[in-house]
Structures are given as C-alpha cells and as structure tokens.
Design a protein around this motif. Structure first.
Motif, mmCIF file in Angstrom:
data_model
loop_
_atom_site.group_PDB
_atom_site.id
_atom_site.type_symbol
_atom_site.label_atom_id
_atom_site.label_comp_id
_atom_site.label_asym_id
_atom_site.label_seq_id
_atom_site.Cartn_x
_atom_site.Cartn_y
_atom_site.Cartn_z
ATOM 1 N N THR A 1 0.904 -1.192 0.006
ATOM 2 C CA THR A 1 0.055 -0.073 -0.012
ATOM 3 C C THR A 1 0.810 1.432 0.031
ATOM 4 O OG1 THR A 1 -1.582 -1.149 1.266
ATOM 5 C CG2 THR A 1 -1.989 1.071 1.058
ATOM 6 N N GLY A 2 1.801 1.231 0.756
ATOM 7 C CA GLY A 2 2.827 2.628 0.845
ATOM 8 C C GLY A 2 3.701 2.442 -0.403
ATOM 9 N N ILE A 3 4.108 1.359 -0.978
ATOM 10 C CA ILE A 3 4.780 1.668 -2.148
ATOM 11 C C ILE A 3 3.948 2.162 -3.458
ATOM 12 C CG2 ILE A 3 5.920 0.053 -4.119
ATOM 13 C CD1 ILE A 3 6.953 -1.518 -1.549
ATOM 14 N N TYR A 4 2.761 1.645 -3.321
ATOM 15 C CA TYR A 4 1.898 1.951 -4.351
ATOM 16 C C TYR A 4 1.456 3.560 -4.438
ATOM 17 C CZ TYR A 4 0.009 -2.435 -6.102
ATOM 18 O OH TYR A 4 -0.178 -3.683 -6.696
ATOM 19 N N GLU A 5 1.589 3.815 -2.916
ATOM 20 C CA GLU A 5 1.428 5.610 -2.998
ATOM 21 C C GLU A 5 2.378 6.295 -3.379
ATOM 22 O OE1 GLU A 5 -1.461 6.400 -1.903
ATOM 23 O OE2 GLU A 5 -1.023 8.587 -1.467
ATOM 24 N N ALA A 6 3.672 5.712 -3.193
ATOM 25 C CA ALA A 6 4.908 6.414 -3.828
ATOM 26 C C ALA A 6 4.968 6.337 -5.227
ATOM 27 C CB ALA A 6 6.009 5.802 -3.086
ATOM 28 N N LEU A 7 4.435 5.378 -5.819
ATOM 29 C CA LEU A 7 4.296 5.189 -7.188
ATOM 30 C C LEU A 7 3.246 5.652 -7.803
ATOM 31 C CD1 LEU A 7 5.473 1.348 -7.603
ATOM 32 C CD2 LEU A 7 6.810 3.552 -7.919
ATOM 33 N N LYS A 8 2.199 6.419 -7.182
ATOM 34 C CA LYS A 8 1.188 6.786 -7.742
ATOM 35 C C LYS A 8 1.390 8.021 -8.746
ATOM 36 C CE LYS A 8 -2.788 8.883 -5.327
ATOM 37 N NZ LYS A 8 -3.272 9.238 -4.013
ATOM 38 N N SER A 9 2.191 8.793 -8.735
ATOM 39 C CA SER A 9 2.446 9.944 -9.361
ATOM 40 C C SER A 9 2.753 9.674 -10.968
ATOM 41 C CB SER A 9 3.382 10.826 -8.930
ATOM 42 O OG SER A 9 4.854 10.114 -8.669
ATOM 43 N N ARG A 10 3.474 8.045 -10.973
ATOM 44 C CA ARG A 10 3.850 7.847 -12.191
ATOM 45 C C ARG A 10 2.641 7.298 -13.071
ATOM 46 N NH1 ARG A 10 9.521 4.798 -12.379
ATOM 47 N NH2 ARG A 10 10.431 6.030 -10.432
ATOM 48 N N ILE A 11 1.545 6.972 -12.516
ATOM 49 C CA ILE A 11 0.314 6.335 -13.263
ATOM 50 C C ILE A 11 -0.618 7.368 -13.498
ATOM 51 C CG2 ILE A 11 -1.430 4.306 -12.768
ATOM 52 C CD1 ILE A 11 1.323 3.375 -12.129
#
Lengths: 388, 337
Positions: B283-293
């Motif tokens: 969940t945390g990692i997805y949050e960090a990658l969110k800007s690229r999606i």
C-alpha cells in the motif's frame, strides 16, 4: 477468481482434445514421480522400522578392540565398569555368526546365560532355559530352510569339524520375523563348546545407566579407564542408521537424476513443438479478445493440471508398490543383503515432508522446462497464425 | 551430508530458480537499455512481449521460493536427529551458523518477490506500462540476493558436520545467554506485550484511516507499519506468544509451533503475518508510485483491496495469537517482571 475457473475449464477441455499427446507426458511424468516417490517412501519406512526396533536396544554397549578389530572382551572388565557411579547392572553377552554351508545362509547364534520368558504369541513350543543343554530355539527362517519342526534335531559343525546336534525346543513364528528370522538360541555352555570360546571372555558387555542423560559421560569414562574398549551408545546407533538411510536414498535419487533430466527434455520438446492446429487455436483466441496474460493463465492451468494428475498418480502408484507389494523393484538395493532376509510388510507411513521433496524434484523441473515455450505460444500474433 | 533427499531437492530447486532468474535478468538488461514506450519499432514490440515472460517467471519464482522456505525448515528440522544435542531446527541451524543467514535470506526473498509481483500487477493494469524500467531494475536487484541465498545454502549443507555438538533451542532461546535470540527471549514480557500491542494498534488504525481518508500520509504510515509489525510480531512470538502454545514458561522456540504436536498452528500464524506485512508495505509503495500512473482510480481500487486483505490477515493473526492466551489454562502471571 471466476475468470480463472473458466480458464481452467477451457484448459481441461483443450487437454482432453489432445488426449494422446498429453497422455504420453502424463505417463512419463507419473513414471518419474513413481520411481522417486517409491525411493522416498521406502527409505522412510525402513528408517521408521529400524528405529522402532532399536527403541528396545541397550543404552550402552561396550566392545573391545584389538588392532582396530572387534575382539572378545574379558569378563573381568565388568567389575571395573560397575565401580563407576551411576552404573547399574553390567552383563556379558555371548553371540556370534555361523555360516551354514548346507543352506548358504548366515545364522546369528546367541548363548543364553540367564532365564528369560517369551510371549506365547511369538513362539511355537517352549522357551529355552539356561540349563537346557543340548536344546535350542530357532527363528522362522532357519526352520524354513532346514525343514525343522519342534522336536527335530538341528546339526551344527564345531570348529574342529565335528557335528553338534541340538533338539529344537521352540520356533519363533512370523510375527517376530524381523528380529528373529536368522536366530539360533542355545545355552551359554553349548555356545562355549561349539565355538571353543575362551571361558573368561564374552562377545561384548551391556551396561545399564540409571540416568539416560549421563550415558555419554559414562561412555567417556569407560573409554578413559579401559582404553582398549569401544563404548557404543544407543543414540549413536540411531544417528548412524538415520544418516545411513538418508544417504542411501540420496544416492538412489542422484542415480535417477538422469531420468528426471530425460523427462525434462521430453517436456520441453513437447511444449515447444506446438502443432499448427494449436497455434491457430491460440491465434483465434487472441483475435476474439484474449490478452497475452489470459493465454499465459491458460498455459499455467494446463501445466498445473498435468502436473497434479501425474504427481498424484505417481504417489498413489508408489504407495501401492511400497506398502502392498513390498517395493519389489527397489527393496534389494536399499535393504542390504542376506540370504535369510525376512519378508516383512512395511507399515504405511507418509509425511508431508516427503511430498514437498517430491514436488521440488519433479514438478519444479517440469515448470522450468515449460515456461519459455508457453510464453512463446502466448505471444503469437493472431494474424500471422491465421494467415498460415 | 549432501546426499540427503531434502538437501538434494533444495539444491536442485535453488539451481533452477537461479537459472530462471538469470534468464530474466538478461531480458531485463535489454529492456533497461532499449525500452521506449513511444517507439513503434519491432524491437519495442518484442520487449513488450518479453515483459510478460519476466513476470511469469517471477510469479513462479515466488511460489517455489515459498515451498523452498518451508522445505528448508522441514529439512533442517528433520536433520536434528543426526546432531548430538540438537532437538529441533534451532540445533541444526546452530551446527553451522551460516544456516541462520540462509533462513533470513529465504524470508527476505519471499518479501522481495511479493513486492515485485505487487508492482507488476499495478504496471500491467495501467495502459502505458509506466513501471517497466523499475521492474527490470528490480529483477537485477533480486538476482544477487537469490544467488547469495543459493550459495550460502550450499555452504551451509556442505559445512554440516554431524560430529559437532550443537545447542538445542532450550539453550539458545533461553533468558540466560548472549546473542539476539536470547535478548528477545529474555525481554520482559510486559515490555514485549506493550510493543506488540502498540504495533498492532498502530497498524490497524493507520490501515483504517487510509481506507477511509484520502490523505497519502496515512498510507505511507500504514506502509511503514508493515515491516515494523513483522519484526515486532516475530519478537513477540519468541518472547511470549510461543510460551502459550507450548504451555511451558521456558520454551521460546519459533520453529516448534510448525510441528504436528502443536497442530501445525505455526503455518496459519506465519502466513497471516506475512500477508498483513506485505499488503501494508505494498500500500505504501503504491502510494509512492502513484504519481507515475495516469489512471488514479486503478491505484485506489488496488490499494483498497490491499488494505482490506491486510487488515483481515492482521485480525486472523491476532486472533490466533490471542486464542491460547485467553482460553488456555496456562498463565504467565508469576513471570511478569
């Protein structure tokens, strides 16, 4: 979830459509699993059997060594060992082997020096008493080979070539066969006469230790006080058997590594050689909207079904082979050798561990061999395939 | 020592896994060098296809790595009869201390592979494969860790010498003695329970807040709570939870609960623990990658699923831990410091 169930259904029907091609894989795959599972099950139940037999073995046995070879031990050592604190009874044992030229078998001969009793279920006739000179008890294997009944005479040759005869007083029956098959029980006096055994010697000594956790210490002390002896603890025997059987099955497995490799090559070959029909099928699937990942899932389910069917078939066949037919194919290699080896039924016993090991050495190589071919199939271009 | 069926299976498994990983590392290098989503060349098309191969391989890798970790513990546990003084897996691992690193690496590998697969799911759901380079770099990071695992495992099994007298778990996981395991076991039970409670509540509340709220901060906090909760729980299992399963105030072993005598309760215990930790981390990692999606709704949908699964797993884990504490007649009241 539902999507995967549907894909599984499709995979099963497409496997059925190509029955013969897949049957050959299932057959070879099951065969490989069967062989390896037989080895694993067999050694496991041998190990169990040996360990349960050894449960009753003495805690500490003291042997004497001369020039590194097992030699007779003077009975006077008993007093020396008895002096150590924590040691209970120390008793001598008289036993040896006898090669019988008539039948070509080795008998284990035990000289009895004290009274014992036996459960009527395991013996026909009566048990030998220490004063029954000229009598004997024999195991089932011996009576079978020499055609002896209770009351008959057993002839044994002494060291000078003369014949001794012992009247059979009792015969151990099948139930105790694993322990008594090649056994001949005679009195201590007869034993000494038969083998010209030096009178103040014994084959080895059995030491009773009150506290089981002190066995190693007592063994160390005996070794210090009587440097020409070799104390053998119960635990040591267990450990040796354990690693011996592990080693044997490991060795057999290594020998069959070639078979696994051949199977992997077959699986690779079958998976790579997609028929034109199959390619067309995948092409159509993709044309009607299947994605690459769906085709990969299809291939995964195909592989998984094949693996599970073959894995289970192999395990079940091995179970029957080992526990109902006495593992007739592999037993000679794993058991050891002896003319009078008892015939025994193994107690069915499987644990999950063996299934894991089996999974690792059969299903994993199959998966590895089929990953790249199934990916190749999944990325085929629909138009290039359908155009032919 | 090496000719033991379990050891042979483990070695074969490691060799095959490393082989597959090597192959996909080769693909990843190609992808890293030539990946260009805007290009419509044949090369790019091929690379896009190859990403599927990599993800299939890593999926299998995770599955087999889990089997291999269980098999490792089983084998090590089964070998204890061959060592003087060993009574369970701990004794065999002590017979050649490299074994501990192998175990830690296997656990680490499961985490790494799960996270990679989590990222892969996100990548394949979004339209332009925005995370492909990251994933390829991930494969290149995984390779040395897996190779190290295989190497140490071989060293461990080759170095096992049955003549060595090892200590059993009673000696290692006891309050006296030095080393990490003893420190954990000797930790005051009250303190350990407090930490466990704090970590559980922290994880649960951040999880709930990130499920409800839109703020990214909670999701980061939930992500951080994953590894923290994992470590704290492991130390809690060693210091007091295991005692209730064994009903013995001196037995701290984390492996014995995997045995049949304790109804294999260790398996659901560790599986739910892993799940809750991995879900939180993802969940945390997805949050960090969110800007690229580009499609935010996909990320949020996936995060929701992760958080719900993670929280359910956490509840089951806590329930298993609490069950013997609340309902067995065993009590540690005399041992509180």
């Amino acid at each position: 979830m539902k999507k995967h169930l549907k894909i599984l259904e499709f995979a099963l029907s497409s496997l059925l459509r190509r029955k013969y091609k897949n049957l050959s894989i299932v057959l070879v795959f099951s065969m490989v699993t069967f062989v390896i599972a037989s080895i694993l099950f067999l050694t496991h139940s041998f190990k169990k059997e040996a360990l349960s037999v050894l449960e009753g073995a003495p805690q500490l046995i003291v042997q004497r060594l001369i020039a590194g070879r097992h030699a007779l031990i003077p009975v006077s050592y008993i007093d020396e060992i008895k002096k150590m604190p924590g040691v209970g009874k120390v008793s001598p044992r008289y036993w040896g082997y006898y090669y019988d030229q008539l039948t070509g078998a080795n008998y284990t001969i035990i000289g009895l020096d004290r009274a014992w009793s036996v459960n009527g279920r395991v013996m026909e006739g009566t048990a030998l008493a220490p004063e029954d000179i000229g009598y004997c008890n024999i195991g089932f294997g011996v009576s079978d080979r020499r055609f002896l009944q209770v009351g008959d005479d057993l002839f044994l040759q002494d060291t000078k070539g003369g014949l001794y005869h012992f009247k059979v007083k009792g015969i151990f029956n099948m139930k105790s066969q694993l322990l008594t098959n090649d056994l001949v029980l005679i009195t201590k006096k007869d034993f000494i006469n038969l083998f010209q055994f030096p009178p103040s010697m014994a084959t080895d000594l059995v030491v009773e230790v009150y506290n089981p956790s002190e066995v190693t210490n007592i063994a160390k002390k005996i070794k210090e006080r009587l440097p020409d002896t070799r104390p053998i603890t119960h635990d040591e025997i267990l450990r040796t058997y354990n690693s011996l059987f592990n080693w044997r099955s490991g060795l057999m497995l290594t020998m069959f590594a070639g078979a696994v490799l051949a199977f992997v090559i077959l699986a690779w070959d079958k998976a790579t050689g997609l028929s034109a029909e199959e390619r067309q099928e995948i092409g159509i699937l993709k044309a009607i909207g299947w994605e690459t990942s769906d085709v990969l899932a299809l291939k995964f389910w195909e592989g998984a079904s094949l693996s599970i069917i073959s894995y289970l078939t192999g395990i079940i066949a091995a179970y029957f082979h080992v526990f109902f037919f006495g593992a007739s194919i592999f037993a000679p290699a794993l058991k050891g050798w002896s003319v009078l080896f008892p015939d025994f039924r193994l107690v069915p016993d499987i644990d999950i561990y063996q299934c894991f090991v089996l999974f690792m050495v059969t299903v994993l190589p199959y998966t590895v061999a089929t990953i790249v071919p199934s990916w190749k199939a999944a990325v085929t271009d629909p138009d290039s395939v359908m155009r032919g | 020592m090496i000719l033991h069926p379990g050891i042979l299976a483990l070695e074969l498994g490691s060799a095959l896994l490393i082989l597959m990983l090597l192959y996909s590392a080769g693909l990843s290098i190609k992808i890293l060098r030539h990946w260009d989503i805007n290009s419509s060349s044949e090369l790019q098309l091929n690379l896009e296809r190859k990403t599927y191969l990599t993800s299939t391989i890593i999926n299998y890798l995770l599955g087999y790595q889990i089997v291999s970790a269980i098999l490792f513990i089983y084998t090590v546990d089964g070998l204890h009869t061959e060592f003087v003084g060993a009574m369970c897996a701990t004794g065999t691992l002590n017979a050649n201390p490299i074994g501990w690193y192998v175990l830690y690496l296997k656990i680490l590998n499961i985490f790494i592979a799960s996270i990679w697969i989590g990222i892969n799911v996100l990548d394949q759901r979004s339209r332009y494969y925005p995370l492909t380079r990251l994933k390829s770099a991930g494969v290149l990071i995984m390779l040395p860790v897996f190779v190290l695992d295989g190497y140490l495992q071989t060293r461990y099994f080759l170095g096992l010498d049955p003549a060595v007298i090892t200590s059993c778990c009673g000696a290692l996981f006891s309050s006296q003695g030095s080393g990490l395991a003893s420190t954990l076991s000797g930790m005051p039970i009250r303190l350990s329970q407090l930490f466990f409670l704090l970590a559980t509540v922290f994880m649960f509340i951040t999880g709930l807040l990130s499920l409800k709220g839109r703020r990214g901060l909670f999701k980061y906090l939930y992500g951080i709570s994953g590894p923290v909760f994992f470590l704290v729980s492991i130390s809690a299992i060693i210091s007091f939870v295991s005692l209730y399963f064994y009903e013995l105030p001196t037995h701290h072993c984390p492996f014995d609960i995997l045995q049949a005598d304790y109804h294999w309760i260790g398996y659901p215990l560790y599986i739910t623990l892993f799940l809750s930790a991995v879900m939180a981390m993802l969940t945390g990692i997805y949050e960090a990658l969110k800007s690229r999606i580009d499609e935010q709704s996909i990320v949020q949908g996936l995060q929701r699923k992760l958080i719900v699964t993670g929280l359910i797993a956490e509840c089951i884990f806590i329930a298993i831990c609490l069950w013997p504490i609340l309902f067995s007649s065993f009590t540690l009241k005399g041992y509180y410091l």
